[in-house]
Design an enzyme around this catalytic site. Structure first.
Site, PDB file in Angstrom:
ATOM      1  CB  CYS A   1      70.211  63.359  51.613  1.00 27.14           C
ATOM      2  SG  CYS A   1      68.524  63.246  50.963  1.00 27.14           S
TER       3      CYS A   1
ATOM      4  CG  HIS B   1      73.544  60.273  57.714  1.00 25.73           C
ATOM      5  ND1 HIS B   1      74.559  59.368  57.489  1.00 25.73           N
ATOM      6  CD2 HIS B   1      72.389  59.574  57.640  1.00 25.73           C
ATOM      7  CE1 HIS B   1      74.027  58.171  57.303  1.00 25.73           C
ATOM      8  NE2 HIS B   1      72.723  58.270  57.381  1.00 25.73           N
TER       9      HIS B   1
ATOM     10  CB  THR C   1      64.866  63.127  56.493  1.00 27.80           C
ATOM     11  OG1 THR C   1      66.070  62.364  56.624  1.00 27.80           O
ATOM     12  CG2 THR C   1      65.190  64.606  56.348  1.00 27.80           C
TER      13      THR C   1
ATOM     14  CD  GLU D   1      68.115  63.720  59.005  1.00 30.15           C
ATOM     15  OE1 GLU D   1      67.109  64.465  58.973  1.00 30.15           O
ATOM     16  OE2 GLU D   1      68.092  62.547  58.596  1.00 30.15           O
TER      17      GLU D   1
ATOM     18  CB  SER E   1      71.379  52.980  53.697  1.00 28.88           C
ATOM     19  OG  SER E   1      70.932  52.497  54.951  1.00 28.88           O
TER      20      SER E   1
ATOM     21  CG  ASN F   1      65.790  54.065  56.466  1.00 31.80           C
ATOM     22  OD1 ASN F   1      65.396  53.122  55.774  1.00 31.80           O
ATOM     23  ND2 ASN F   1      67.039  54.485  56.443  1.00 31.80           N
TER      24      ASN F   1
END
Length: 312
Positions: free
Chosen positions: A96, A74, A164, A126, A266, A224
């Site tokens: 990432c 993150h 993201t 993040e 994940s 997500n």
């Protein structure tokens, strides 16, 4: 029961890279390897690495001087990197590349004198890392209502960035409102929401219409995965976000149903298969995989780890 299995699902390129990075670091340096925050937001993955000798921390001060450290997928702020250097930590960066892209955009806009409106969720790892790149220049925008509360001096240069892992639909609604209120607002040439987040959302959106229930494999702190559950439930369909089949209630399902399964970026495939086995056992399920979009993205290991790997 008919089991619809969404594809793509599960691990994205960034998660694969981060997990491989931690595996290699443990192999080369041995335990303990300290990880700043969870390597990815999934309890199965985190617990498995704990058994291998990874220690997850929320403060750099928890790590003994000179230890081996991995930054999670993150991303982290410059302040955290400086704190790691001050303790002489042997640090590797598994951020990432798509998150790194947002960090670099924040730095660029801040240097050019822009006020940056970051669309994201307060407290997410993040978002904390991105805001740390230029805290004096970034304003967090969590929802459409927050757009009305933004007060910027007239004539200010504005740009927006996004976390993201957001819902594409939610982000677009906020962006439309930002563009309406600030017509000259700028954005990067390529959007920030990651390809895997978009692909998994597209699959759930398309397939959930034909389902009586939706199961999303992922942890509660996975942004997500939460977005996938929300998408699955948009038309009133029962949608469940669970770490694994042990969290499911048999009373919520029946043999006559069509059940859609997907997994956050994940969540490991082993948990998906365990859930399929559970439904098959209890409801005589038969499997039908639905491919919505193929993925071929791969991210290399961090440079320092590639160099160590090539030394063998």
């Amino acid at each position: 029961m008919k089991i619809l299995l969404a594809s793509p699902r599960g691990f994205c390129a960034g998660v694969n890279m981060a997990i491989q990075s931690l595996d290699l670091t443990l192999q080369k340096f041995g335990p303990p390897v300290y990880v700043y925050h969870e390597i990815v937001h999934n309890q199965y993955v985190v617990n498995e690495f704990k058994t291998k000798g990874a220690i997850f921390v929320d403060e750099i001060e928890e790590i003994p001087d000179g230890s081996t450290l991995l930054f999670s997928a993150h991303g982290v702020s410059p302040e955290i990197r400086e704190a790691a250097n001050s303790r002489n930590l042997h640090a590797f960066d598994a951020t990432c590349p798509l998150v790194t892209k947002v960090h670099l955009e924040a730095i660029k806009y801040a240097k050019e004198g822009y006020t940056i409106l970051l669309i994201g969720h307060e407290g997410h790892d993040e978002v904390i890392g991105t805001m740390g790149e230029a805290p004096e220049a970034i304003i967090l925008v969590e929802d459409e209502d927050a757009v009305e509360d933004i007060h910027i001096p007239e004539g200010s240069k504005l740009a927006y960035l996004t976390q993201t892992t957001l819902s594409v639909d939610d982000a677009n609604r906020i962006i439309r409102k930002l563009r309406k209120r600030f017509p000259t607002i700028e954005s990067p040439p390529k959007e920030d929401i990651c390809y895997a987040t978009q692909n998994r959302q597209e699959a759930v959106r398309k397939l959930s219409d034909g389902a009586d229930a939706v199961i999303i494999l992922g942890s509660q702190n996975s942004s997500n995965s939460q977005r996938l559950r929300e998408l699955g439930s948009e038309n009133g369909t029962p949608a469940y976000l669970v770490d694994g089949p042990e969290d499911l209630d048999k009373n919520c399902f029946s043999n006559e149903q069509t059940v859609l399964i997907s997994a956050g970026a994940s969540a490991p495939e082993s948990v998906v298969q365990a859930t399929i086995d559970w439904l098959t056992l209890h409801f005589d399920g038969h499997l039908e995989e639905q491919m919505i979009r193929e993925e071929s993205v791969r991210f290399p290991l961090p440079k320092k780890l590639r160099e160590i790997q090539s030394d063998d």
